[in-house]
Motif scaffolding. Structure first.
Motif, short mmCIF file in Angstrom:
data_model
loop_
_atom_site.label_atom_id
_atom_site.label_comp_id
_atom_site.label_asym_id
_atom_site.label_seq_id
_atom_site.Cartn_x
_atom_site.Cartn_y
_atom_site.Cartn_z
N LYS A 241 -21.96 20.29 27.02
CA LYS A 241 -20.70 20.69 26.95
C LYS A 241 -20.32 20.91 28.67
CE LYS A 241 -21.08 25.53 25.85
NZ LYS A 241 -20.83 26.25 27.26
N PHE B 103 -13.17 22.84 28.49
CA PHE B 103 -14.14 22.32 27.96
C PHE B 103 -14.19 21.02 27.35
CE2 PHE B 103 -14.25 27.00 27.16
CZ PHE B 103 -15.57 27.31 27.44
N PHE C 150 -12.76 24.53 21.33
CA PHE C 150 -12.90 23.63 22.44
C PHE C 150 -11.89 22.50 22.44
CE2 PHE C 150 -17.75 24.69 23.51
CZ PHE C 150 -17.25 25.87 23.73
N TYR D 20 -17.80 23.04 31.30
CA TYR D 20 -16.95 24.06 31.53
C TYR D 20 -16.19 23.87 32.87
CZ TYR D 20 -14.77 28.79 32.15
OH TYR D 20 -13.92 29.58 32.46
#
Length: 98
Positions: free
Chosen positions: A71, A59, A53, A73
């Protein structure tokens, strides 16, 4: 560490390899990953995932009081479209962070 933006409560920034423990709190939870397109992680696998990541432009870590609680995306899919996804630590769900 690259900060993309901050709000009154949250900071969204690039991941760092040191985020592995907080990331593990998210990705090792079967309830959190239930609808994700990947299997629940082991804590050991989260060490490498934090590295992955940190090297990705897709991310981002959501940080609250110094802890990664989620997180995000964000990926370009072509044709002017994007895919957005998010996953949050179960202890921080339902509090208006997402």
């Amino acid at each position: 560490m690259t900060v993309f933006f901050s709000t009154e409560r949250l900071t969204v920034r690039k991941f760092t390899p040191d985020d592995c423990d907080d990331l593990a709190d998210i990705l090792t939870d079967d309830e959190v990953t239930y609808f994700e397109p990947y299997a629940t992680f082991t804590r050991e696998a989260c060490v490498q995932e934090a590295v992955n990541f940190s090297q990705s432009d897709e991310f981002y870590a959501v940080v609250y009081n110094g802890k990664v609680i989620g997180k995000i995306y964000f990926s370009r899919r072509g044709g002017g479209s994007y895919e957005i996804g998010y996953t949050f630590n179960k202890a921080y769900q339902g509090q208006g962070f997402a």
